[in-house]
Design an enzyme around this catalytic site. Structure first.
Site, PDB file in Angstrom:
ATOM      1  N   GLU A   1      35.285   9.496  12.819  1.00  0.00           N
ATOM      2  CA  GLU A   1      34.877   8.728  13.994  1.00  0.00           C
ATOM      3  C   GLU A   1      33.630   9.389  14.553  1.00  0.00           C
ATOM      4  O   GLU A   1      33.703  10.435  15.193  1.00  0.00           O
ATOM      5  CB  GLU A   1      36.011   8.702  15.033  1.00  0.00           C
TER       6      GLU A   1
ATOM      7  N   CYS B   1      31.071   8.057  23.081  1.00  0.00           N
ATOM      8  CA  CYS B   1      30.528   7.641  21.780  1.00  0.00           C
ATOM      9  C   CYS B   1      30.198   6.153  21.742  1.00  0.00           C
ATOM     10  O   CYS B   1      29.364   5.724  20.950  1.00  0.00           O
ATOM     11  CB  CYS B   1      31.503   7.993  20.658  1.00  0.00           C
TER      12      CYS B   1
END
Length: 531
Positions: A240, A274
């Site tokens: 990720e 993010c």
């Protein structure tokens, strides 16, 4: 320490200080040995105790108790690391995980049951199943920006799937990581779910060990190192990562609402998210309206002095602060721009007239700075996006269905959120993950369970004589007639059929016909031809 929780010093509305804590006060544990830790976890897995539903359920409930009973201590640790507002700590970290646990517990029994796929006519007399086998000992490596959420969310999937899991929090979020290491093992099975702390040397040693799966959240550069280390044992990975998530606004959007949603997504955790909107693409006219709304919005969010607001976080450390500040060089600041190195503070900042090749457009910002670039149309925006690496998220603000569909058909990203930002992460039925440079693999909800299991295909064939007749065509001696028959069977009869479904269809049809015929019989024999 009071009642099992650390009371960390807090600095409310401080202009000159950041809560700093000596990590030595947390733990007196000796240096951890990666080899021994993984060996103990594998020994625990080999006992088979992680496989039962009761064990998995108990461990998940234990994590929930940890989060609930230590919520204030965790909030204090998050504040010490990131000056994270308590509201954000609950919303984005603690409460998010509690809801995830509750949803897993609700469905875990169903997830654990063997799947019954459709079968062909050739397998009419056979049983076919797909079992979800635990992988073994897995490694979860968390990130510093959401050090609780991004560490424990994948761990929940690993527990639900019946694995043992080595938990590696980030070495940058020292207070939260140490808090997890000190208190979570008091709730869960410490042999099955050990917490490993350390920086680069310790992590390097840890990656030399053999795992059945590695789940990493963090930067692209480190992701490549993780992926390379995993290749030594052909270990599958979920990475990720991140990237520059674009936001497109057209003239049909509700600018006031769009501005609030964009700035909330951008400024949460001081932009260290993010999936935060990384830059905006819009026309000059939309830009002017957005900037006007943004001035009011920032004031409504944080008051006249953002720096004194208890609702605005700080950069994680001096290195990250300096990196983001350097991105402001030679930029046209229209809102914000104030920085304070001692306080690790960067004001909510909006840039205009940004050049596409400037430093701020070549890397993920990961801070409270929002550049605006002008485009003339959705076509030009899509062209701009597609010249760059695939982002983790994409945000589109429009009322026009053609524009929505144009972006969805012609761009690739980890996820898309239309007329909002970040909130697609909160939908547990939507898998969350990247594509290309923004990552590989996805999780959340059932997907978190699926990535930590092996889908084992099982065919259970009976000794039924009719079934054996159907299979005899495969045995030697091989003949032209047998081959022709095989071609007919495989092309016309070997189709997947859900026989259970058709059984119930037939049963329902039979009952319906029975009721119809019975009604007709009663009318004819009891009422004759009377109306």
């Amino acid at each position: 320490m009071v009642d099992g929780e650390y009371i960390l010093p807090r600095v409310e509305n401080s202009r000159d200080h950041v809560a700093v804590i000596d990590v030595e006060m947390y733990s007196n544990a000796e240096k951890q040995n990666a080899t021994n830790m993984v060996a103990e976890a594998r020994k625990a897995f080999n006992t088979g105790k992680t496989q039962s539903y009761e064990f998995r359920k108990a461990q998940l409930k234990a994590v929930k108790r940890f989060l609930e009973e230590h919520s204030q201590g965790l909030c204090n640790a998050l504040y010490a690391d990131l000056r994270k507002p308590e509201f954000e700590s609950h919303l984005n970290e603690i409460d998010f995980l509690i809801v995830e646990i509750e949803e897993i517990l609700r469905d875990l029994k169903d997830w654990m049951r063997p799947e019954v796929p459709e079968k062909s006519l050739l397998n009419f007399f056979d049983d076919i199943r797909i079992y979800s086998d635990p992988l073994g000992v897995v490694l979860v490596m968390g990130a510093w920006n959401y050090p609780l959420h991004l560490t424990l969310c994948p761990v929940l999937g690993a527990i639900a799937a019946g694995n043992c899991c080595v938990i590696k929090p980030s070495d940058l979020s020292t207070h939260t990581s140490q808090y997890i290491a000190d208190f979570m093992p008091k709730y869960v099975d410490k042999d099955c779910y050990p917490v490993f702390l350390g920086g680069i040397p310790e992590t390097t040693d840890l990656l030399k060990e053999r795992f059945e799966y590695i789940f990493y959240t963090g930067s692209l550069a480190v992701g490549k190192i993780i992926h390379k280390a995993a290749s030594n044992f052909l270990t599958p990975t979920t990475l990720e990562l991140g990237g520059k998530s674009p936001t497109y606004i057209d003239s049909t959007a509700d600018i006031e609402v769009a501005t609030k949603r964009i700035l909330w997504g951008k400024l949460t955790n001081a932009g260290q998210t993010c999936v935060a909107p990384d830059y905006i693409l819009c026309t000059k006219d939309v830009q002017d309206k957005f900037v006007k709304c943004a001035e009011k919005c920032i004031k409504n969010f944080f008051g006249d002095n953002v720096k004194q607001s208890k609702d605005f976080a700080r950069m994680i450390n001096e290195r990250r602060f300096t990196r983001v500040c350097n991105l402001l060089k030679n930029q046209n600041v229209i809102i914000g721009g104030e920085v304070d190195a001692q306080d690790l503070y960067i004001a909510p900042t909006i840039l205009v007239d940004v050049h596409p090749d400037s430093d701020i457009m070549t890397e993920e910002i990961f801070g409270p700075i929002l550049p605006i670039l002008n485009v003339k149309s959705a076509y030009e925006a899509v062209k701009f996006i597609n010249k760059r690496e695939k982002p983790l998220a994409m945000y589109i603000f429009t009322r026009d269905n053609k524009t929505k569909n144009y972006f969805l058909r012609n761009t690739s990203s980890g996820g898309v959120c239309i007329n909002d930002t970040v909130m697609h992460l909160a939908v547990s039925s939507l898998p969350f993950g990247g594509v290309g440079n923004s990552g590989m693999g996805s999780y959340h909800g059932k997907k978190s369970f699926d990535i930590f299991v092996h889908k084992k295909s099982v065919l259970l064939r009976s000794y039924n004589l009719i079934g054996e007749k159907l299979q005899e065509i495969r045995y030697p001696p091989y003949t032209v007639r047998a081959r022709n028959m095989l071609q007919i069977i495989t092309s016309n009869l070997n189709r997947s059929v859900n026989f259970t479904r058709y059984f119930y269809y037939g049963l329902a049809f039979g009952l319906g016909m029975g009721v119809t015929v019975g009604t007709f019989y009663v009318k004819k024999h009891f009422y004759g031809n009377d109306p």
